[in-house]
Each structure stands twice: as C-alpha cells, then as structure tokens.
Design a protein around this motif. Structure first.
Motif, PDB file in Angstrom:
ATOM      1  N   TYR A  19       0.956  -1.221  -0.158  1.00 37.13           N
ATOM      2  CA  TYR A  19      -0.124   0.018  -0.092  1.00 37.13           C
ATOM      3  C   TYR A  19       0.820   1.343   0.080  1.00 37.13           C
ATOM      4  CZ  TYR A  19      -2.907   3.851   1.489  1.00 37.13           C
ATOM      5  OH  TYR A  19      -3.781   5.125   1.532  1.00 37.13           O
ATOM      6  N   LYS A  21       3.878   1.753  -0.876  1.00 35.33           N
ATOM      7  CA  LYS A  21       4.957   1.885  -1.686  1.00 35.33           C
ATOM      8  C   LYS A  21       4.169   2.554  -3.055  1.00 35.33           C
ATOM      9  CE  LYS A  21       7.930  -2.182  -1.319  1.00 35.33           C
ATOM     10  NZ  LYS A  21       8.322  -3.540  -1.826  1.00 35.33           N
ATOM     11  N   GLU A  22       2.852   2.597  -3.044  1.00 32.15           N
ATOM     12  CA  GLU A  22       2.168   3.123  -4.320  1.00 32.15           C
ATOM     13  C   GLU A  22       2.515   4.703  -4.452  1.00 32.15           C
ATOM     14  OE1 GLU A  22      -1.787   2.423  -4.165  1.00 32.15           O
ATOM     15  OE2 GLU A  22      -1.717   0.262  -4.061  1.00 32.15           O
ATOM     16  N   ASN A  23       2.782   5.309  -3.133  1.00 32.05           N
ATOM     17  CA  ASN A  23       2.910   7.007  -3.343  1.00 32.05           C
ATOM     18  C   ASN A  23       4.167   7.381  -2.271  1.00 32.05           C
ATOM     19  OD1 ASN A  23       0.919   7.734  -5.044  1.00 32.05           O
ATOM     20  ND2 ASN A  23      -0.366   6.816  -3.538  1.00 32.05           N
ATOM     21  N   ASN A  24       5.058   6.332  -1.864  1.00 34.48           N
ATOM     22  CA  ASN A  24       5.880   6.692  -0.847  1.00 34.48           C
ATOM     23  C   ASN A  24       7.488   5.814  -1.133  1.00 34.48           C
ATOM     24  OD1 ASN A  24       4.155   8.326   1.410  1.00 34.48           O
ATOM     25  ND2 ASN A  24       2.881   6.470   0.922  1.00 34.48           N
ATOM     26  N   ASP A  25       8.231   6.258  -0.502  1.00 40.19           N
ATOM     27  CA  ASP A  25       9.836   5.587  -0.523  1.00 40.19           C
ATOM     28  C   ASP A  25       9.752   4.869   0.632  1.00 40.19           C
ATOM     29  OD1 ASP A  25      12.354   4.887  -0.822  1.00 40.19           O
ATOM     30  OD2 ASP A  25      13.060   6.809  -0.128  1.00 40.19           O
ATOM     31  N   LYS A 188      -0.789   8.697   8.474  1.00 38.27           N
ATOM     32  CA  LYS A 188      -1.224   9.904   8.106  1.00 38.27           C
ATOM     33  C   LYS A 188      -2.270  10.785   8.827  1.00 38.27           C
ATOM     34  CE  LYS A 188      -0.691   8.016   3.339  1.00 38.27           C
ATOM     35  NZ  LYS A 188      -1.614   8.204   1.870  1.00 38.27           N
TER      36      LYS A 188
END
Length: 200
Positions: A19, A21-25, A188
């Motif tokens: 999950y 990895k879709e928008n984060n490092d 978040k």
C-alpha cells in the motif's frame, strides 16, 4: 514520505508495504529477508539499521515474537522471549528510532487482540501486548519535535485465518483492507498515544 517498515515482508507487513509503496519511498527491514536486516532483540542491531537508513518520516514495526504455550508449561525463559523480542524490541525501536525521525514524524507499533481478549496458551503474549499498550500511551506524552507514537492492535486477520482459526473460535477475521486502514490512520492521521483497535 520516507517510511521504514520493520517486518515488511510478513503476512501483514507485505500488505502494508504494498500500500505505502504506491506513493512513498518504502524501506523494508526484516530479520533475514529485507533490504536491511535487523534483530530487534539487539539494541546495537537497531542502531546499525538506522545508521544505514538515515532519517525517515515514519517507522512502522510489524515484528516481534512471544511464546505460545499452556500457562503451567511456560518457564521463566519462555516469558523472556516475548519480553526481549516483541516488548523491548519495540520499546528500543522507539527509544533509538526517535533520533532518526524527521520533524512531525510518526512511529507505529503492533500488538493484537490478546491484550484485551486473550485465548488459551497466550499468558506470555497477552502480557507483552498489554505492556506495549501502556508503554506507548506513557511515552507518547514525552515525545519531542512533533513526533507521534501509536499502536495498531488487530484481531485475527483474514490472511492468517486458516493458520490460527482453531485458537480463536468464534472470532471474525479482520479484512485486510481494514488492517491497512489501521496503519494508514496512524501514519497519515494526527493521533498520538492511541491504541488503534480493530477486533471485528
């Protein structure tokens, strides 16, 4: 965000990692099969991990073990397995990891339903989970630099149902999307010192 996930290749960890990895490092650490290897029972190993990763925005731990055995068969050494691994391992991740956490960063630990609704053979595991809850609520009061500390406490998750269903008669498996949401809420959101309980 730069997120370190300890135990990111396990049953729960893999879903959480995919999950984020879709928008984060995302950096995966594990005992044997991560991008970085770490033994959370060893403080020096934890420090070595952070020295390699450098600063991160979030730390998620989905690692640690405890002995499952009938109460009358548990030895003192059996209890120390959970104390050294799941309890002190996560305590030390907070203690050391906060020094590598960016401003307003978060740390998320993992426990489980046994802290509140134990089943047979879990005297050690339940004790450890409850200890982590109390630790996190107290430590969160003293964190600096806008840091936050929460705990995700889950029931038996869907992907582990077949393996553990005999230990949890009558329990409803937790959908994996709900599992993901628990960690997203911690990372978040703005909550601090919260035990995020998803038991149904």
């Amino acid at each position: 965000m730069r997120i370190l996930i300890i135990g990111g290749n396990g049953t729960i960890g893999n879903k959480i990692s995919q999950y984020f990895k879709e928008n984060n490092d995302v950096i995966i650490a594990a005992r044997t099969n991560g991008e970085f290897n770490v033994d959370i029972t060893n403080s020096q190993s934890i420090k070595d991990l952070f020295d390699q990763t450098g600063q991160v925005d979030a730390i998620i731990c989905i690692a640690g073990e405890a002995k499952w055995s009938p109460f009358n068969e548990l030895t003192e050494d059996d209890y120390y397995i959970g104390i050294k691994s799941k309890l002190m391992g996560q305590v030390n991740l907070v203690r050391i990891g906060q020094q590598y956490l960016k401003q307003n960063g978060s740390i998320t630990l993992s426990t489980g339903i046994l802290a509140d609704d134990p089943v047979v053979k879990t005297a050690s595991a339940a004790m450890v989970n409850g200890g982590i809850h109390s630790f996190a609520q107290a430590a969160a009061l003293e964190l600096e630099n806008g840091h936050r500390l929460n705990v995700v406490s889950l029931g038996m998750v869907e992907d582990a149902f077949e393996k553990y269903k005999d230990y949890f008669p009558g329990h409803n498996p937790i959908p994996m999307q709900k599992v993901i949401n628990a960690y997203v809420r911690s990372v978040k959101g703005k909550i601090n010192g919260t035990i995020i309980r998803y038991y149904e």
